[in-house]
Enzyme design. Sequence first.
Site, PDB file in Angstrom:
ATOM      1  CB  ILE A 130      -7.571  -6.787   1.234  1.00 22.39           C
ATOM      2  CG1 ILE A 130      -7.547  -6.226   2.683  1.00 22.39           C
ATOM      3  CG2 ILE A 130      -7.473  -5.922   0.172  1.00 22.39           C
ATOM      4  CD1 ILE A 130      -6.323  -5.401   2.919  1.00 22.39           C
ATOM      5  CB  CYS A 131      -8.815  -8.086  -3.350  1.00 25.02           C
ATOM      6  SG  CYS A 131      -9.251  -8.206  -4.945  1.00 25.02           S
ATOM      7  CB  SER A 132      -8.689 -12.619  -4.247  1.00 32.08           C
ATOM      8  OG  SER A 132      -7.364 -12.461  -3.930  1.00 32.08           O
ATOM      9  N   GLY A 133      -8.742 -12.328  -0.749  1.00 31.68           N
ATOM     10  CA  GLY A 133      -8.762 -12.778   0.461  1.00 31.68           C
ATOM     11  C   GLY A 133     -10.101 -13.391   1.038  1.00 31.68           C
ATOM     12  CB  THR A 167     -14.705 -10.367  -3.455  1.00 32.78           C
ATOM     13  OG1 THR A 167     -13.368 -10.622  -3.756  1.00 32.78           O
ATOM     14  CG2 THR A 167     -15.662 -10.796  -4.375  1.00 32.78           C
TER      15      THR A 167
END
Length: 343
Positions: free
Chosen positions: A125-128, A145
Amino acid sequence: MAVLPYIIKIMTKSASVQQLSNPLVVAIAYDGLCTFELGVAVEVFGLPRPEMGENWYQFEVAGIDAGEMQAIGGMRVVVDGGMETIERAGTIIIPGWRGVDTPIPASLIKAIRESHANGARVVSICSGVFVLAEAGLLAGRRATTHWQYTDMLSQRYPDIIVEPDVLYVDEGDVMTSAGSAAGIDLCLHLIRRDHGMEVANMVARRLVVPPHRDGGQAQFVERSVPSLHESSRIGPLLDYLRENIDKNFSVAIMADFSGMSTRTFLRRFEAATGTTPTKWLLAERLEKTRYLLETSAMTIEEVAMASGFGSAATLRHHFRRHLSTTPKAYREKFQPTSKNHNL
């Protein structure tokens, strides 16, 4: 004060919540934890849902740092599981990362690689996504992202095919999402993959979110807001297209319906939805197709006509290209009684 209606549907064991080979979902916790992103994983997969029966997901959190971990918002987190939990996971969720310039522990990279090699799916999720990129799981694959990080992701990992305008990307065993709320979209997509559209829609209703959002994250990039007059014409058009999805619509017809020139319409449509009219229609037709395959006894030819594809051959082409499966295989997975249907 208005009262929101609600629907609660109790599912029996014979319903479409299917048995996964490994239902354990493990979310990663770390010092500097992205609180909202972890909350998304907990809400979707960790919340008890007895109405789903015995075959629903199991959920655990794996802490990769010892002791108390700081979380965004002035909270401290202590979890029961450690790195060893990752080894047992069927699905691993990376809920953001503590900083796109912050080094990723070699022990976490090793654990994710080994679990993935043993069959686990990995979701960011996102910056993961930077954790998955550093682990080498995205080489030669598509990924996304948050729009603020897409250029950085492309520059650091040129072997990744970065999709900057989508809400999420599904590469089978590796899935990535855009900004924080897009993690909800991806988690609902995963439920839809595992258990079918009806179950995903039930969870979406419980979350009070749409089961599927139109367009991509481009619509959320800072830009001038279309005038209320023009926005009010796009909304009715989308409703009309959904209600008449079996019919053919040219850009000229849609522009005329909206009371705009073709050039203005194309610009305003993308501003409102984040995509083009052609791509929007295709996504809606695929969604309609999946619904009919799951819930009706219609033949593939009938489904193709009802969803606007016109022919079974065209439907199969788009279904395989965008969903990596066939209508027949999809129906057999999500509608167990489909064996007697004329496919």
